[in-house]
Design a protein around this motif. Structure first.
Motif, mmCIF file in Angstrom:
data_model
loop_
_atom_site.group_PDB
_atom_site.id
_atom_site.type_symbol
_atom_site.label_atom_id
_atom_site.label_comp_id
_atom_site.label_asym_id
_atom_site.label_seq_id
_atom_site.Cartn_x
_atom_site.Cartn_y
_atom_site.Cartn_z
ATOM 1 N N LEU A 169 3.809 -4.110 3.760
ATOM 2 C CA LEU A 169 2.544 -4.319 3.056
ATOM 3 C C LEU A 169 2.742 -4.310 1.546
ATOM 4 C CD1 LEU A 169 0.325 -2.035 5.302
ATOM 5 C CD2 LEU A 169 0.147 -4.526 5.128
ATOM 6 N N ARG A 170 3.608 -3.420 1.067
ATOM 7 C CA ARG A 170 3.888 -3.375 -0.366
ATOM 8 C C ARG A 170 4.645 -4.621 -0.804
ATOM 9 N NH1 ARG A 170 4.037 1.291 -3.300
ATOM 10 N NH2 ARG A 170 4.408 -0.188 -4.988
ATOM 11 N N ALA A 171 5.644 -5.018 -0.003
ATOM 12 C CA ALA A 171 6.463 -6.176 -0.376
ATOM 13 C C ALA A 171 5.635 -7.449 -0.450
ATOM 14 C CB ALA A 171 7.608 -6.340 0.627
ATOM 15 N N ALA A 172 4.642 -7.578 0.430
ATOM 16 C CA ALA A 172 3.793 -8.767 0.445
ATOM 17 C C ALA A 172 2.647 -8.679 -0.557
ATOM 18 C CB ALA A 172 3.236 -8.996 1.852
ATOM 19 N N GLY A 173 2.503 -7.546 -1.224
ATOM 20 C CA GLY A 173 1.436 -7.392 -2.202
ATOM 21 C C GLY A 173 0.079 -7.109 -1.604
ATOM 22 N N ILE A 174 0.023 -6.813 -0.296
ATOM 23 C CA ILE A 174 -1.263 -6.515 0.344
ATOM 24 C C ILE A 174 -1.753 -5.159 -0.117
ATOM 25 C CG2 ILE A 174 -2.341 -5.911 2.540
ATOM 26 C CD1 ILE A 174 0.117 -8.777 2.063
ATOM 27 N N VAL A 175 -0.852 -4.198 -0.226
ATOM 28 C CA VAL A 175 -1.175 -2.846 -0.682
ATOM 29 C C VAL A 175 -0.624 -2.652 -2.083
ATOM 30 C CG1 VAL A 175 -0.665 -0.394 -0.330
ATOM 31 C CG2 VAL A 175 -1.314 -1.832 1.613
ATOM 32 N N THR A 176 -1.483 -2.206 -2.984
ATOM 33 C CA THR A 176 -1.057 -1.946 -4.353
ATOM 34 C C THR A 176 -0.277 -0.646 -4.456
ATOM 35 O OG1 THR A 176 -3.045 -3.076 -5.149
ATOM 36 C CG2 THR A 176 -1.847 -1.704 -6.730
ATOM 37 N N VAL A 192 -7.876 2.765 2.309
ATOM 38 C CA VAL A 192 -7.860 3.031 3.743
ATOM 39 C C VAL A 192 -7.213 4.399 3.974
ATOM 40 C CG1 VAL A 192 -6.924 2.324 5.975
ATOM 41 C CG2 VAL A 192 -7.814 0.604 4.395
ATOM 42 N N PRO A 193 -8.024 5.399 4.317
ATOM 43 C CA PRO A 193 -7.477 6.737 4.558
ATOM 44 C C PRO A 193 -6.853 6.887 5.937
ATOM 45 C CG PRO A 193 -9.853 6.766 4.799
ATOM 46 C CD PRO A 193 -9.494 5.384 4.362
ATOM 47 N N ASP A 194 -7.218 6.001 6.883
ATOM 48 C CA ASP A 194 -6.721 6.149 8.250
ATOM 49 C C ASP A 194 -6.360 4.784 8.834
ATOM 50 O OD1 ASP A 194 -6.074 6.963 10.765
ATOM 51 O OD2 ASP A 194 -8.111 7.430 11.394
ATOM 52 N N ALA A 195 -7.346 3.992 9.238
ATOM 53 C CA ALA A 195 -7.067 2.704 9.875
ATOM 54 C C ALA A 195 -8.137 1.689 9.537
ATOM 55 C CB ALA A 195 -6.967 2.871 11.394
ATOM 56 N N ARG A 238 -9.695 -7.824 -0.640
ATOM 57 C CA ARG A 238 -10.445 -8.288 -1.807
ATOM 58 C C ARG A 238 -10.525 -7.223 -2.886
ATOM 59 N NH1 ARG A 238 -13.456 -12.834 -0.863
ATOM 60 N NH2 ARG A 238 -13.290 -13.028 -3.143
ATOM 61 N N GLY A 239 -9.973 -6.048 -2.637
ATOM 62 C CA GLY A 239 -10.036 -4.976 -3.625
ATOM 63 C C GLY A 239 -9.240 -5.295 -4.885
ATOM 64 N N ARG A 240 -9.778 -4.895 -6.018
ATOM 65 C CA ARG A 240 -9.054 -5.085 -7.291
ATOM 66 C C ARG A 240 -7.737 -4.319 -7.254
ATOM 67 N NH1 ARG A 240 -9.013 -1.799 -11.507
ATOM 68 N NH2 ARG A 240 -10.784 -0.649 -10.653
ATOM 69 N N THR A 241 -7.804 -3.064 -6.786
ATOM 70 C CA THR A 241 -6.626 -2.256 -6.494
ATOM 71 C C THR A 241 -6.770 -1.799 -5.061
ATOM 72 O OG1 THR A 241 -6.621 -1.485 -8.796
ATOM 73 C CG2 THR A 241 -5.232 -0.288 -7.234
ATOM 74 N N ARG A 242 -5.690 -1.869 -4.291
ATOM 75 C CA ARG A 242 -5.772 -1.627 -2.849
ATOM 76 C C ARG A 242 -4.865 -0.449 -2.467
ATOM 77 N NH1 ARG A 242 -5.406 -6.511 -4.433
ATOM 78 N NH2 ARG A 242 -3.155 -6.649 -4.048
ATOM 79 N N TYR A 243 -5.490 0.649 -2.082
ATOM 80 C CA TYR A 243 -4.769 1.880 -1.779
ATOM 81 C C TYR A 243 -4.700 2.111 -0.265
ATOM 82 C CZ TYR A 243 -5.853 2.936 -6.688
ATOM 83 O OH TYR A 243 -5.986 2.904 -8.053
ATOM 84 N N LEU A 244 -3.552 2.579 0.190
ATOM 85 C CA LEU A 244 -3.370 2.963 1.590
ATOM 86 C C LEU A 244 -2.834 4.389 1.614
ATOM 87 C CD1 LEU A 244 -3.288 2.028 4.624
ATOM 88 C CD2 LEU A 244 -0.874 1.462 4.225
#
Length: 406
Positions: free
Chosen positions: A197-204, A116-119, A130-136
């Motif tokens: 988001l990081r603490a909950a594991g939503i964002v890798t 997600v580059p913006d929103a 559902r991403g294998r690796t999730r980048y924000l």
């Protein structure tokens, strides 16, 4: 493609999220609509069907816009035609839950990463998680709230969120996070911080703008889209004439098509804008140059005690940074625009004024430049303007010559 009933029209997103996401993480509290706006009026926002494009090198699929009916089928067709795609860029306020869940299933089946580059809000988050690796991206936002249906007279009607809860839990999201996300009413929005988001594991991983190809023109890569993106980033260029702005927009768009990172794009854009402003002010009459000198001196004095590095950048004559500082002083500030409006349009240097732009001069010593600026402003008008041009408006050739040394 989805565990949801075929033809389902549940929604999370576009009606409630567009304004709230524009306000960022400091926007309305979860569960409350933005002040001054009613849910019914937000629901009137027209949908913009998602635009899908394959990025340079064929490894990135970019999705920008609303999740309208049929977008999952389009994504499936592109993935089938481009088996090398490894990452999905997401810029969306949401849309139909079924479409988001179906695309999420495709992402999981292919083992794609999501970015997600913006929103990305509401139904869009069903894809992201559902991403294998999730980048924000740094400063990027994910928005959550409960689903709804459009009822009589276009009003939002809450619905049971069990399917969304199951989808989030299947993606591995913690129970507490899912409970909080789906407790937000449809007219509200919860934008967790990057830390949450990081603490909950939503964002890798939270990534900087130098990591992936630029996505700033995903929604509209046309020439007009490039101009609009530039003006959002640097409003001072709204004072630019076509001959000044068009070459900048052309180069910006060419870089996007080539897949350059966003950080490179931003740095290049700043260099081009700085060169343009230098030309405009260098050719201005002495009164405008002296007025600019007064603005610079006042900003240098204010900045020196707060941020020595920023003061050094301003002291080097970075008019883009000066405009940003002036605009940040308050909502009524128009930065350098009033002064720029008093100058004449700059004539391009050759066929393309943006073709060769030197790197910015190294930051000057702030205290010394303050003293030099004060002295220049004390001189008679003509000598004063000449001294200020030499201090802050040196042309590219003068900058390059000064670097070369004697």
């Amino acid at each position: 493609m989805s565990g949801l009933p075929r033809g389902w029209k549940r929604r999370t997103g576009t009606a409630a999220c567009a304004l709230a996401l524009a306000l960022g993480a400091a926007g309305p509290a979860a569960g409350h609509p933005p002040k001054g706006r009613q849910a019914a009026s937000l629901a009137d926002r027209p949908e913009v069907p998602a635009r899908l494009t394959v990025g340079p090198g064929g490894r990135d699929l970019r999705l920008a816009g609303d999740l309208t009916e049929g977008v999952a089928v389009r994504v499936a067709a592109i993935l089938a035609a481009h088996p090398q795609i490894a990452r999905l860029h997401l810029t969306s306020d949401g849309g139909l839950v079924e479409e988001g869940a179906a695309i999420g299933a495709l992402v999981a089946a292919r083992g794609l990463s999501t970015y997600v580059p913006d929103a990305c809000a509401s139904a869009c988050t069903l894809i992201f998680v559902r991403g294998r690796t999730r980048y924000l991206a740094t400063g990027g936002r994910l928005g959550f709230h409960a689903p709804y249906e459009i009822g009589a007279r276009g009003r939002m009607r809450p619905v049971d969120s069990a399917p969304e809860r199951a989808a989030y839990r299947a993606a591995g999201l913690p129970v507490a996070f899912v409970t909080r996300a789906l407790a937000v009413p449809p007219a509200g929005i919860w934008i967790p911080t990057a830390g949450e988001l990081r603490a909950a594991g939503i964002v890798t991983e939270v990534v900087g703008p130098d990591r992936f190809p630029d996505s700033t023109l995903d929604a509209d890569p046309s020439a007009s889209g490039a101009r609009a993106a530039i003006l959002r980033s640097l409003p001072i260029l709204r004072q630019a004439e076509a001959a000044g702005l068009d070459p900048i927009a052309r180069r910006y768009r060419d870089g996007y098509v080539a897949g350059r990172p966003e950080a490179v794009a931003a740095a290049d854009l700043r260099r081009m804008a700085a060169s343009y402003l230098q030309r405009r002010f260098r050719a201005a009459d002495d009164g405008v140059v002296r007025a600019l000198g007064h603005r610079i001196l006042a900003t240098l004095r204010r900045t020196e005690t707060q941020d020595a590095a920023a003061c050094g950048i301003l002291a080097a004559g970075d008019l883009v940074a000066l405009d940003a500082r002036l605009r940040a002083e308050g909502p009524a500030s128009h930065g350098l625009a009033p002064l720029l409006a008093r100058t004449q349009a700059a004539r391009p240097n050759g066929a393309d004024a943006s073709a060769t732009v030197p790197d910015a001069a190294p930051p000057a010593d702030c205290a010394a430049r303050i003293a030099e600026t004060r002295h220049a402003l004390d001189l008679p008008p003509r000598e004063s303007a000449a001294a200020l041009r030499a201090l802050f408006l040196a042309g590219p050739q003068q900058i390059l010559a000064s670097r070369a040394g004697p």
